[in-house]
Design an enzyme around this catalytic site. Structure first.
Site, PDB file in Angstrom:
ATOM      1  N   ASP A 129      -4.050 -17.772   1.687  1.00 37.14           N
ATOM      2  CA  ASP A 129      -5.230 -18.367   1.034  1.00 37.14           C
ATOM      3  C   ASP A 129      -5.885 -19.398   1.945  1.00 37.14           C
ATOM      4  O   ASP A 129      -7.112 -19.449   2.078  1.00 37.14           O
ATOM      5  CB  ASP A 129      -4.872 -18.970  -0.340  1.00 37.14           C
ATOM      6  CG  ASP A 129      -3.551 -19.710  -0.338  1.00 37.14           C
ATOM      7  OD1 ASP A 129      -2.798 -19.616   0.652  1.00 37.14           O
ATOM      8  OD2 ASP A 129      -3.259 -20.407  -1.328  1.00 37.14           O
ATOM      9  N   ASP A 165     -11.687  -7.709   7.442  1.00 37.29           N
ATOM     10  CA  ASP A 165     -13.073  -7.518   7.000  1.00 37.29           C
ATOM     11  C   ASP A 165     -13.816  -8.852   6.961  1.00 37.29           C
ATOM     12  O   ASP A 165     -14.985  -8.938   7.348  1.00 37.29           O
ATOM     13  CB  ASP A 165     -13.115  -6.874   5.601  1.00 37.29           C
ATOM     14  CG  ASP A 165     -13.301  -5.371   5.694  1.00 37.29           C
ATOM     15  OD1 ASP A 165     -12.872  -4.793   6.716  1.00 37.29           O
ATOM     16  OD2 ASP A 165     -13.870  -4.777   4.761  1.00 37.29           O
ATOM     17  N   TYR A 177       0.822  -1.215   0.000  1.00 40.27           N
ATOM     18  CA  TYR A 177       0.000   0.000   0.000  1.00 40.27           C
ATOM     19  C   TYR A 177       0.860   1.271   0.000  1.00 40.27           C
ATOM     20  O   TYR A 177       0.391   2.332  -0.391  1.00 40.27           O
ATOM     21  CB  TYR A 177      -0.936   0.033   1.215  1.00 40.27           C
ATOM     22  CG  TYR A 177      -2.092  -0.951   1.135  1.00 40.27           C
ATOM     23  CD1 TYR A 177      -2.206  -1.833   0.078  1.00 40.27           C
ATOM     24  CD2 TYR A 177      -3.067  -0.989   2.122  1.00 40.27           C
ATOM     25  CE1 TYR A 177      -3.249  -2.740   0.007  1.00 40.27           C
ATOM     26  CE2 TYR A 177      -4.126  -1.888   2.051  1.00 40.27           C
ATOM     27  CZ  TYR A 177      -4.209  -2.759   0.998  1.00 40.27           C
ATOM     28  OH  TYR A 177      -5.243  -3.647   0.932  1.00 40.27           O
ATOM     29  N   LYS A 192       2.560 -15.347   2.604  1.00 44.09           N
ATOM     30  CA  LYS A 192       2.458 -16.050   1.325  1.00 44.09           C
ATOM     31  C   LYS A 192       3.886 -16.395   0.909  1.00 44.09           C
ATOM     32  O   LYS A 192       4.348 -16.035  -0.173  1.00 44.09           O
ATOM     33  CB  LYS A 192       1.743 -15.140   0.301  1.00 44.09           C
ATOM     34  CG  LYS A 192       1.395 -15.786  -1.008  1.00 44.09           C
ATOM     35  CD  LYS A 192       0.277 -16.802  -0.940  1.00 44.09           C
ATOM     36  CE  LYS A 192       0.030 -17.431  -2.297  1.00 44.09           C
ATOM     37  NZ  LYS A 192      -0.890 -18.588  -2.223  1.00 44.09           N
ATOM     38  N   ASP A 207      -5.969  -6.241   5.706  1.00 49.01           N
ATOM     39  CA  ASP A 207      -7.128  -5.473   5.236  1.00 49.01           C
ATOM     40  C   ASP A 207      -8.255  -6.447   4.888  1.00 49.01           C
ATOM     41  O   ASP A 207      -9.408  -6.302   5.326  1.00 49.01           O
ATOM     42  CB  ASP A 207      -6.689  -4.675   3.994  1.00 49.01           C
ATOM     43  CG  ASP A 207      -7.716  -3.655   3.547  1.00 49.01           C
ATOM     44  OD1 ASP A 207      -8.758  -3.534   4.223  1.00 49.01           O
ATOM     45  OD2 ASP A 207      -7.485  -2.995   2.524  1.00 49.01           O
TER      46      ASP A 207
END
Ligand code: NAD
Length: 354
Positions: free
Chosen positions: A221, A249, A135, A189, A245
């Site tokens: 994942d 959520d 980001y 990852k 992020d």
């Protein structure tokens, strides 16, 4: 002990009134001062994060925020959008650690879209790194380049973390786990991204400093899948900005009750900004029906993380549990057979339970 109070926009002022009443009822001797952030600040000063607010936020030990934003400001130029105020204050205060609990009180098990037996009693804490990762990474952009003999638009971002950035967020997660069930799951990852191989290596090294906390690793994942399949296996999950992020959520939606979820964003010295996970809910603003519990529970997080007052935090959380057990519900968590109440009545009930 100074608290900067920022009610913000939409339902922000209504829910903040209740949170401040709860805080005052505890009589802990805090000094509180209110200021403008978001759309209301744009209207009054032209800036979403005015200088007077900056001064107050910098001088305070903690910041309590309602929510910002609304359709009124959606077509403003970027620097005059309410969200700019939020990004500005997070950046200025160096808030690199975002803590988002996803708790499903047994009484609200039906609010989730998942089967009650999968989620009832869920209590996980997602620790998300907030100021690094893809980001914020440079270089970034969209350019026209010569690729395979033809001019094409080319989009690119850069994922990077320094060892010290990873270590400091891992430490926040391990310290938080010590106040909970002493389990940390670090999410990465590493099978594809070198940057997250470093994440895993530093997580493992940092884990050696916390022999009393169990550390596991999971690929992102699989973590997304496990959160839906068997979320109760987790205690604290820690991950980078982008994965956090998405996973935070996902985790909050497992509970189905966004009006119940608090959050904290902390700096290196446990100074923090505390706010509900939901937004300014313009659709119900001014109607006196918003659920104030996420903001009240944010006060509990503030007492726990910034002021190290676990007993007062637990008092607030127990009062909220008691009110739910009494069957009181705002519209967002209402189900037949329960007693529907508005924002003020919910605040009154929490005060009575305290
Ligand atoms: P939202 O969270 O404001 O609302 C989503 C839905 O949940 C709405 O139906 C709303 O009525 C309901 N809801 C939210 N909080 C509630 C509460 N406490 N009690 C009862 N119902 C509640 O999300 P949105 O509609 O996507 O965004 C609205 C505005 O809020 C936008 O301007 C957005 O940018 C802003 N926003 C701000 C923050 C923040 O301040 N941190 C976070 C998210 C969104």
């Amino acid at each position: 002990m100074k608290i900067c109070v920022l009610p913000g926009d939409g339902i922000g002022p209504e829910i903040m009134v209740e949170a401040v009443r709860v805080l005052k009822a505890l009589d802990l001797g805090f000094e509180m001062e209110e200021a403008l952030l978001g759309g209301c600040a744009v209207d009054a000063t032209g800036s979403p994060y005015p200088e007077a607010t900056q001064k107050l936020a910098l001088a305070a030990d903690a910041v309590l925020l309602g929510a910002v934003g609304g359709p009124k400001w959606d077509s403003n130029p970027r620097e005059q959008r309410p969200e700019r105020g939020l990004l500005g204050i997070r950046k200025q205060l160096g808030l690199f650690a975002n803590l988002r609990p996803a708790i499903l009180y047994p009484e609200l098990a039906n609010a989730s879209t998942l089967k009650p037996e999968v989620v009832a009693g869920l209590d996980i804490l997602i620790v998300r790194e907030l100021t690094g990762d893809i980001y914020f990474g440079q270089p970034r952009g969209i350019e026209v380049r010569d690729i395979d003999g033809q001019k094409q638009r080319f989009g690119f971002n850069t994922m990077h973390y320094t060892e010290s950035e990873i270590r400091r967020i891992l430490r926040v997660a391990f310290e938080a786990a010590r106040k909970r069930s002493r389990k940390v799951c670090s999410v990465d990852k590493m099978n594809v991204l070198e940057c997250t191989q470093l994440w895993r290596d530093v997580a493992t090294e940092t884990g050696l400093e916390y022999p009393d906390v169990e550390l596991t690793h999971m690929l992102v994942d699989n973590a997304a899948m496990q959160l839906v399949k068997n979320p109760k296996q987790f205690d604290v999950m820690v991950t980078g900005n982008m994965f956090g992020d998405i996973l935070s959520d996902e985790a909050s939606m497992l509970t189905g009750s966004i009006g119940m979820l608090p959050s904290a964003s902390l700096d290196a010295n446990n100074k923090g900004l505390y706010e509900p996970s939901h937004g300014s809910a313009p659709d119900i603003a001014g109607k006196g029906v918003a659920n104030p519990l996420a903001t009240i529970l944010s006060v509990a997080m503030m007492l726990r993380y910034t002021f190290a007052n676990e007993a007062a935090a637990v008092r607030i959380e127990s009062a909220v549990k008691k009110v739910l057990a009494q069957g009181l519900r705002t519209g967002d968590i209402f189900e037949p057979g329960m007693k529907k109440v508005g924002t003020r009545a919910m605040g009154d009930a929490v005060l009575a339970a305290l």
